[in-house]
Write an enzyme that holds these catalytic residues in place. Structure first.
Site, short mmCIF file in Angstrom:
data_model
loop_
_atom_site.label_atom_id
_atom_site.label_comp_id
_atom_site.label_asym_id
_atom_site.label_seq_id
_atom_site.Cartn_x
_atom_site.Cartn_y
_atom_site.Cartn_z
N ASP A 1 94.82 -42.46 114.62
CA ASP A 1 95.01 -43.91 114.55
C ASP A 1 94.12 -44.66 115.54
O ASP A 1 94.42 -45.77 115.95
CB ASP A 1 96.48 -44.27 114.76
CG ASP A 1 97.00 -43.77 116.09
OD1 ASP A 1 96.24 -43.05 116.79
OD2 ASP A 1 98.14 -44.09 116.45
N HIS B 1 65.61 -37.39 119.67
CA HIS B 1 66.92 -38.06 119.57
C HIS B 1 67.95 -37.39 120.46
O HIS B 1 69.13 -37.29 120.10
CB HIS B 1 67.39 -38.11 118.12
CG HIS B 1 66.56 -39.02 117.26
ND1 HIS B 1 66.52 -38.95 115.89
CD2 HIS B 1 65.74 -40.04 117.60
CE1 HIS B 1 65.69 -39.87 115.43
NE2 HIS B 1 65.20 -40.54 116.45
N ASP C 1 65.66 -44.08 127.06
CA ASP C 1 65.52 -45.04 125.95
C ASP C 1 66.89 -45.67 125.78
O ASP C 1 67.82 -45.03 125.28
CB ASP C 1 65.08 -44.30 124.68
CG ASP C 1 64.81 -45.25 123.51
OD1 ASP C 1 65.23 -46.42 123.58
OD2 ASP C 1 64.19 -44.79 122.53
N ASP D 1 65.63 -52.92 123.13
CA ASP D 1 65.23 -51.52 122.94
C ASP D 1 64.10 -51.22 123.91
O ASP D 1 62.95 -51.62 123.67
CB ASP D 1 64.80 -51.35 121.47
CG ASP D 1 64.53 -49.90 121.10
OD1 ASP D 1 64.74 -49.01 121.94
OD2 ASP D 1 64.09 -49.67 119.95
N HIS E 1 55.93 -39.79 115.98
CA HIS E 1 56.69 -40.92 115.43
C HIS E 1 55.79 -42.15 115.35
O HIS E 1 54.64 -42.13 115.77
CB HIS E 1 57.94 -41.19 116.27
CG HIS E 1 57.71 -41.53 117.71
ND1 HIS E 1 57.29 -42.76 118.14
CD2 HIS E 1 57.86 -40.77 118.84
CE1 HIS E 1 57.20 -42.77 119.46
NE2 HIS E 1 57.53 -41.57 119.91
N HIS F 1 59.02 -50.78 115.29
CA HIS F 1 59.89 -51.20 114.18
C HIS F 1 60.31 -52.63 114.46
O HIS F 1 60.23 -53.10 115.59
CB HIS F 1 61.11 -50.27 114.09
CG HIS F 1 61.82 -50.04 115.40
ND1 HIS F 1 62.74 -50.92 115.92
CD2 HIS F 1 61.69 -49.06 116.34
CE1 HIS F 1 63.18 -50.47 117.08
NE2 HIS F 1 62.54 -49.35 117.38
N HIS G 1 66.84 -51.02 114.37
CA HIS G 1 65.75 -50.86 113.37
C HIS G 1 66.03 -51.96 112.35
O HIS G 1 66.79 -51.77 111.41
CB HIS G 1 65.77 -49.47 112.75
CG HIS G 1 65.49 -48.40 113.75
ND1 HIS G 1 65.80 -47.08 113.57
CD2 HIS G 1 64.91 -48.46 114.99
CE1 HIS G 1 65.43 -46.38 114.64
NE2 HIS G 1 64.90 -47.19 115.51
N GLU H 1 56.04 -48.73 121.07
CA GLU H 1 56.62 -47.58 121.75
C GLU H 1 55.86 -46.27 121.52
O GLU H 1 56.42 -45.32 120.98
CB GLU H 1 58.08 -47.41 121.35
CG GLU H 1 58.35 -47.41 119.84
CD GLU H 1 59.84 -47.19 119.53
OE1 GLU H 1 60.38 -46.19 119.99
OE2 GLU H 1 60.43 -48.03 118.84
N TYR I 1 54.56 -35.99 123.71
CA TYR I 1 55.61 -34.98 123.96
C TYR I 1 54.95 -33.61 123.90
O TYR I 1 54.46 -33.20 122.85
CB TYR I 1 56.71 -35.11 122.91
CG TYR I 1 57.14 -36.56 122.72
CD1 TYR I 1 58.09 -37.14 123.55
CD2 TYR I 1 56.51 -37.36 121.75
CE1 TYR I 1 58.44 -38.48 123.41
CE2 TYR I 1 56.85 -38.70 121.60
CZ TYR I 1 57.80 -39.25 122.43
OH TYR I 1 58.13 -40.58 122.29
N ARG J 1 57.55 -41.68 126.87
CA ARG J 1 57.48 -42.80 125.93
C ARG J 1 57.61 -44.06 126.76
O ARG J 1 58.34 -44.09 127.75
CB ARG J 1 58.60 -42.71 124.88
CG ARG J 1 58.61 -43.89 123.90
CD ARG J 1 59.42 -43.66 122.61
NE ARG J 1 60.85 -43.47 122.85
CZ ARG J 1 61.49 -42.32 122.81
NH1 ARG J 1 60.83 -41.20 122.56
NH2 ARG J 1 62.79 -42.24 123.03
N GLU K 1 58.30 -48.15 125.98
CA GLU K 1 58.69 -49.03 124.87
C GLU K 1 59.05 -50.42 125.38
O GLU K 1 59.88 -50.58 126.27
CB GLU K 1 59.90 -48.44 124.14
CG GLU K 1 60.44 -49.33 123.04
CD GLU K 1 61.55 -48.69 122.22
OE1 GLU K 1 62.28 -47.83 122.75
OE2 GLU K 1 61.70 -49.07 121.05
N1 GLY Z 1 65.92 -46.39 120.44
C1 GLY Z 1 65.59 -46.34 119.10
C2 GLY Z 1 64.15 -46.53 118.93
O1 GLY Z 1 63.41 -46.61 119.88
O2 GLY Z 1 63.68 -46.66 117.85
MN MN Z 2 62.54 -48.48 119.31
MN MN Z 3 64.06 -47.09 121.84
#
Ligand code: GLY
Ligand code: MN
Ligand code: MN
Length: 435
Positions: free
Chosen positions: A35, A238, A255, A266, A345, A349, A356, A379, A383, A400, A402
């Site tokens: 619940d 991820h 991140d 982000d 990647h 976005h 996103h 971003e 890696y 990374r 961003e």
């Molecule tokens: N944190 C999600 C991205 O960077 O797309």
């Molecule tokens: Mn992002």
């Molecule tokens: Mn991010």
């Protein structure tokens, strides 16, 4: 809250619809276990047009000669409000949020057939919620069953989300003010994380500093699961466990961004656990930073969506050749996409109510041109996993960087620029914190 801004969005959508009825439900509540529920988060499309945050609500927009916006929502309920808190109720919601009409959500299924009858077009986005789609289908069938009484059912169904996507892509002043505040809170959170990081601490201890800053700044939730990834964990794109100890000599990739009044930020920063970048870490960091600068230089009106990505890839590929992590010529590496081993990647976005965010990236076969008011992330990363053909000094470096960029009339504005990014700035923040 600027209710007029939300009403203006409804009116813009109504004008585009011309004739017909749009049905836009908010998100359902979701059970986590037994619940206990996940913290409630409204549907982004519904919120964008309504400003209404309660669950169990549907917005109906009727376009045409008798244009109106109708909210269906929960009734006032003194008993439930003692347990779960305030409910506007239909009358309160109509007044507070400037709808033309409001009804109890209990009346929705009964009233929907009459709302759909004799309308040419139903504006709804099928396939996102089977249970809600079934209610729409039931209402359509009730109208179809009434044809002998002279009613006719809509003959067209149009995807209302696709229409709202186009609106959401260009942020208005109201949205930009919120997104700037979200960005400022997240930038402060990254600074706080840098100050709290030491060898021997755990990823979750640093995550706690981020969450502290988010909540303290007034944010309701993180906009997505925070990634706090020390050492080799940074090469798991991820990674969300956030439970490892931080080691002297490793990097920490974070991140993380907060959500404020529904809007995401982000940010990614990557910094040394001990406060000083080693030689190889510095080389790769400067490369990613240069790739980000190359991408940022392409974010301006007249450029298309993919140009920042192409610029980042080119800079990274050249840098990986210079570091002897790749072999061959720049053209050869770009052609073969060998760089994907280290950069797999995309460079960004759209960003908005969803991290996103809504909006197509191509129009037909061509990348969408950037125009003022769009918000996107930038971003790039690199890696480097352990491998026989990679010098050991580079193993497990995952970086990374961003930021969130608003397209302006002549370029872009990084709304996350307050998060330290240059090596000397990050080292200075960490040095001051360690003293
Ligand atoms: N944190 C999600 C991205 O960077 O797309
Ligand atoms: Mn992002
Ligand atoms: Mn991010």
């Amino acid at each position: 809250m600027n209710i007029e801004a939300f009403r203006a969005r409804r009116n813009r959508l109504l004008a585009q619809m011309e004739r017909g009825v749009a049905v836009i439900p908010t998100a359902p509540e979701r059970a986590r276990n037994r619940d206990t529920h996940y913290p409630y988060r409204f549907d982004s499309y519904f919120y964008y047009l309504s400003a209404f945050r309660e669950p169990e609500a549907v917005l109906v927009l009727v376009a045409g000669d008798e244009q109106k916006s109708i909210l269906f929502c929960r009734d006032k309920d003194v008993e439930r409000e003692i347990w779960d808190g305030y409910r506007h109720g239909p009358d309160g919601a109509r007044e507070t949020f400037a709808f033309d009409v409001a009804h109890s959500i209990g009346k929705f299924d009964e009233m929907l057939p009459d709302l759909l009858a004799n309308q040419p077009t139903l504006f709804h986005s099928m396939g996102h919620d089977d249970a809600f789609d079934a209610r729409i289908v039931a209402a359509l069938n009730r109208v179809r069953a009434n044809t002998r009484a002279g009613q006719h059912a809509p003959t067209q169904i149009r995807d209302v989300r696709a229409m709202v996507d186009e609106m959401r892509l260009i942020k208005d002043e109201h949205e930009l003010a919120t997104m700037r505040r979200a960005a400022a809170i997240s930038a402060e959170a990254h600074r706080r994380a840098m100050q709290a990081t030491r060898p021997g601490r755990h990823e979750y201890e640093v995550e706690a500093e981020l969450l502290h800053a988010f909540r303290r700044g007034g944010s309701e939730f993180p906009a997505y699961s925070s990634i706090v990834a020390g050492g080799a964990n940074a090469c798991v794109l991820h990674y969300v466990e956030n439970d490892a100890m931080l080691n002297d000599g490793d990097l920490l990739l974070i991140d993380a961004g907060c959500e404020l009044n529904g809007y995401a930020s982000d940010i990614t920063r990557t910094f040394p656990v001990n406060g000083r970048y080693s030689g190889p870490q510095r080389d790769v960091y400067q490369l990613v930073l240069a790739a980000q600068a190359a991408a940022i230089a392409e974010i301006r009106p007249g450029r298309h969506w993919n140009e920042p990505h192409d610029a980042a890839v080119k800079a990274l590929a050249q840098g990986l050749l210079d570091l002897k992590l790749l072999e061959g010529s720049l053209d050869g590496v770009l052609e073969s996409a060998d760089y994907r081993r280290f950069y797999m990647h995309r460079t960004g976005h759209w960003l908005g109510l969803d991290v996103h965010d809504a909006g197509e990236y191509k129009i037909g076969d061509t990348w969408r041109p950037l125009v003022p008011g769009m918000m996107l992330t930038v971003e790039p990363g690199c890696y480097i996993r352990p491998a026989d053909d990679v010098p050991r000094a580079f193993w497990n470096i995952g970086i990374r960087i961003e930021d969130d960029a608003l397209v302006t009339a002549d370029g872009c504005e990084l709304i996350t620029a307050a998060a330290p990014k240059r090596i000397e700035d990050i080292e200075a923040v960490m040095r001051d914190a360690h003293q």
